[in-house]
Design a protein around this motif. Structure first.
Motif, PDB file in Angstrom:
ATOM      1  N   HIS A  52     -82.761  87.457  24.118  1.00 41.16           N
ATOM      2  CA  HIS A  52     -82.851  88.848  24.545  1.00 41.16           C
ATOM      3  C   HIS A  52     -83.898  88.975  25.647  1.00 41.16           C
ATOM      4  O   HIS A  52     -84.968  88.351  25.586  1.00 41.16           O
ATOM      5  N   THR A  57     -80.669  95.524  30.575  1.00 38.07           N
ATOM      6  CA  THR A  57     -79.502  95.496  29.688  1.00 38.07           C
ATOM      7  C   THR A  57     -78.419  94.564  30.218  1.00 38.07           C
ATOM      8  O   THR A  57     -78.277  94.374  31.424  1.00 38.07           O
ATOM      9  N   SER A  59     -74.371  94.456  29.621  1.00 35.22           N
ATOM     10  CA  SER A  59     -73.240  95.175  29.039  1.00 35.22           C
ATOM     11  C   SER A  59     -71.977  94.335  29.157  1.00 35.22           C
ATOM     12  O   SER A  59     -71.604  93.921  30.260  1.00 35.22           O
TER      13      SER A  59
END
Length: 671
Positions: A52, A57, A59
């Motif tokens: 992570h 982000t 997506s």
């Protein structure tokens, strides 16, 4: 398919990269490049969800599947090769179960006009189309094609995976990922454990991949043949070049020059501001201007420039003693374990020659090297020439380093003369610059140890250099340094490698290992590959029914030379073992036969014209090859464009020639 927005990763004080924003689209073939340690592998792990980011982000569309091949993985050893590959179709079996359930629901319901029923029909149709598209009905054949393409023999399919080396087990994992046909394919150094034939097979597969591909590789030929887009991680930023790797190299050079000019201008501006501040710091009348300059300095966004590209650095082996005229002579050398490795090996390597050992893994390349080194017994006669001093880089060489020493100490102990004054430069060329030179060997990764072992070998005074897969853990700049050093080496070199770009222009002779034999090919690596493709096409032609035109003097040679670079596209005109379809003599009238004969003549003439056209294009490609091999023409974009255009036209014309040839055969069968 995948959208990345404002990605940031921090492991220490300085981010690995930040504000990375890009989109991965279908049909993208992305080469992810950057120096070792820039964060390429980390980026792949983030894209597949294994790690992570600190911020930002990733997506992924709900219906998009991702397949990821890491450099190193924990492998299972409780199945056969075939059973392990079949695990790739576990999702397909689940899909088949879902389709059956949907089918049953459709059969049970009677509300045919309702929205729910139409939604169910649409869902069933989508699932069924996807099932058909995945080729689920014939997955056993797909397993065989994929495993064979990656170098496995059919006799290997039912062997336990525990009998294979780590490299071969990585191939099994790659096969499983390819068989799953994910929408996005993430590959981290996929060529490290593949031979040249398997690499070329993988290139062709990826070129036809229906989804997207993101790959990290130090094999220049591989990524250039596959990529149509390049993402570079540099100075903590991700820069998107929408071109293949070779074009990226040109654009990056231009961009770096612009960066350097901007950096120099900024440094001059900052120096002027500091001079002003120092001159007028204590003058009350200039206090306002001094504060303005200080604020201006604080607001400046510092321009970063990549470290100087060390690939241009030249490194030479130390002078070596002159060996005998023939450092290695093999006379009927044979080696067998439980099975035959090779037999009747007869070869002579002359002083100063640079030769390559190539062939599928397990065919005996490293075994013959060990025979030359005297590490294993053999049958026959193998003579090492007078005054030969061997420098040997084995695949496990990295494990033989003294772990208690630092990187600098390891090199300092073997360096002699003026080289000792350049140790830091040499270490920098192999990515051990600055503080990295003070690391202990015991904390280095496998790749770092391999690079260090390579530097150590480069500094030893030897006259016969034997390198067994030297490029597996080297990045491109380091490979360039090594390649130039070997080219300038006045001794003899034997190189076991699958890296075509590394071998190109380096070796003048290729020894091919396969089927228990060793065959000699004069010329470079691409000469050998062209010859091999031509022989494969000849073998195919031997099973095909010869046409009337090919029986004449010119057509046979022209057609064969035409498809020398198109072996994968050409197929025999008749299937071996199946009789051609025939028609009764009474089936066609005299007039129809005359018309068919005219049609045949027109088709044969079209084949002949196509062959002549192809011959002209091949001749021009050879001329352009010769021109582009000249360093002064290497950056001539006019020649490069012409070469690309003709190559594309040639591919198209070959396909046309194949169709015309098939048409000739079809007409002849009717006559």
């Amino acid at each position: 398919m995948v959208s990345v927005e404002g990605l940031k990763v921090e492991f220490g004080v300085k981010p690995l990269f930040s504000d990375a924003t890009f989109v991965i689209n279908a049909k993208d073939r992305i080469a992810l490049v950057g120096k070792n340690g820039a964060g390429k592998s980390t980026m792949l792990k983030i894209l597949c969800g294994m790690e992570h980011p600190t911020a930002g982000t990733v997506s992924v569309a709900s219906d998009v599947t991702i397949g990821y091949l890491p450099q190193v993985m924990i492998l299972q050893d409780d199945t056969t090769v075939r059973q392990e590959a079949q695990k790739a179709f576990a999702d397909i079996r689940k899909m088949a179960d879902r389709i059956k359930r949907l089918e049953q629901q459709l059969a049970d319901r009677t509300d045919y006009e309702s929205d729910d029923y139409m939604t169910l029909v649409e869902k069933f149709t989508t699932e069924h189309e996807r099932y058909q598209m995945l080729g689920a009905e014939g997955y056993e054949a797909e397993i065989e094609r994929t495993l064979t393409g990656l170098g496995f023999e059919r006799t290997d399919f039912d062997r336990p995976t525990s009998e294979f080396s780590g490299g071969w087990r990585m191939r099994i994992e790659l096969a499983k990922i390819l068989l799953r046909r994910p929408d996005v394919l993430l590959l981290d150094e996929p060529t490290n454990h593949l031979d040249i034939e398997s690499i070329q097979w993988l290139e062709q597969l990826l070129a036809q991949w229906s989804g997207a591909v993101v790959l990290v590789s130090h094999d220049r030929a591989f990524i250039n043949n596959v990529s149509n887009r390049t993402l570079e991680i540099s100075c903590g930023r991700v820069v998107d070049y929408r071109v293949k790797y070779d074009d990226y190299v040109v654009l990056r050079k231009e961009r770096r020059e612009q960066q350097l000019r901007a950096y120099e201008n900024q440094q001059k501006e900052m120096a002027d501001i500091r001079d002003f501040v120092e001159r007028f710091r204590y003058k009350p009348t200039k206090a306002v201007q001094v504060q303005q300059r200080l604020r201006q300095l604080e607001k400046m966004e510092i321009i970063e420039v990549d470290e100087v590209d060390n690939s241009a650095m030249h490194l030479k082996f130390p002078p070596c003693l002159r060996s005998g005229d023939y450092p290695v002579i093999c006379d009927d050398v044979r080696k067998a374990y439980a099975h035959l490795v090779f037999d009747h090996v007869n070869l002579t390597i002359k002083r100063g020659e640079k030769v390559a050992f190539v062939g599928k893994n397990g065919e005996g390349k490293s075994t013959l090297v060990k025979c030359i080194m005297g590490e294993i017994p053999y049958e026959g006669h193998l003579k090492i020439g007078h005054n030969v001093q061997i420098g040997y880089f084995a695949q496990n060489q990295a494990q033989l380093l003294d772990e208690s020493l630092t990187v600098f100490e390891t090199i300092d102990r073997v360096a002699r003369g003026e080289v000792r004054l350049r140790i830091n430069d040499i270490l920098g060329a192999f990515m051990f610059g600055g503080e990295a030179s003070e690391k202990r060997v015991k904390v280095l990764s496998g790749g770092e140890r391999s690079r260090l072992a390579m530097i150590r070998l480069l500094l030893e005074p030897v006259n016969l250099l034997i390198l067994d897969e030297p490029t597996n853990h080297l990045d491109m700049p380091s490979k360039d340094v090594l390649k130039e050093a070997i080219k300038a080496f006045d001794g003899t070199a034997i190189i076991v490698s699958h890296d075509r770009e590394f071998l190109d222009g380096l070796v003048t002779k290729v020894f091919e290992f396969g089927g228990g034999k060793v065959r000699e090919h004069i010329g470079g690596i691409y000469d050998y590959l062209r010859t091999k493709r031509l022989s494969e096409v000849d073998a195919l032609a031997g099973h095909a029914a010869p046409s009337a035109s090919s029986a004449s003097s010119v057509h046979s040679h022209s057609a064969t030379s035409t498809v020398s670079g198109q072996a994968q596209k050409t197929a025999p005109l008749a299937v071996a073992g199946e009789p051609p379809p025939t028609m009764p003599a009474t089936a066609v009238s005299y007039a129809e036969r005359k018309e068919l004969q005219k049609h045949q003549k027109r088709a044969e003439k079209a084949v002949e014209e196509s062959e002549k056209k192809i011959a002209r294009m091949e001749q021009r490609l050879k001329e352009l090859d010769a021109l582009l091999c000249d360093p002064k023409n290497a950056s001539d974009m006019t020649l490069v464009t012409e070469y690309t255009d003709i190559k594309r036209q040639l591919d198209s014309e070959v396909e046309r020639w194949e169709k015309l040839s098939e048409e000739v055969e079809a007409v002849k069968l009717k006559n």
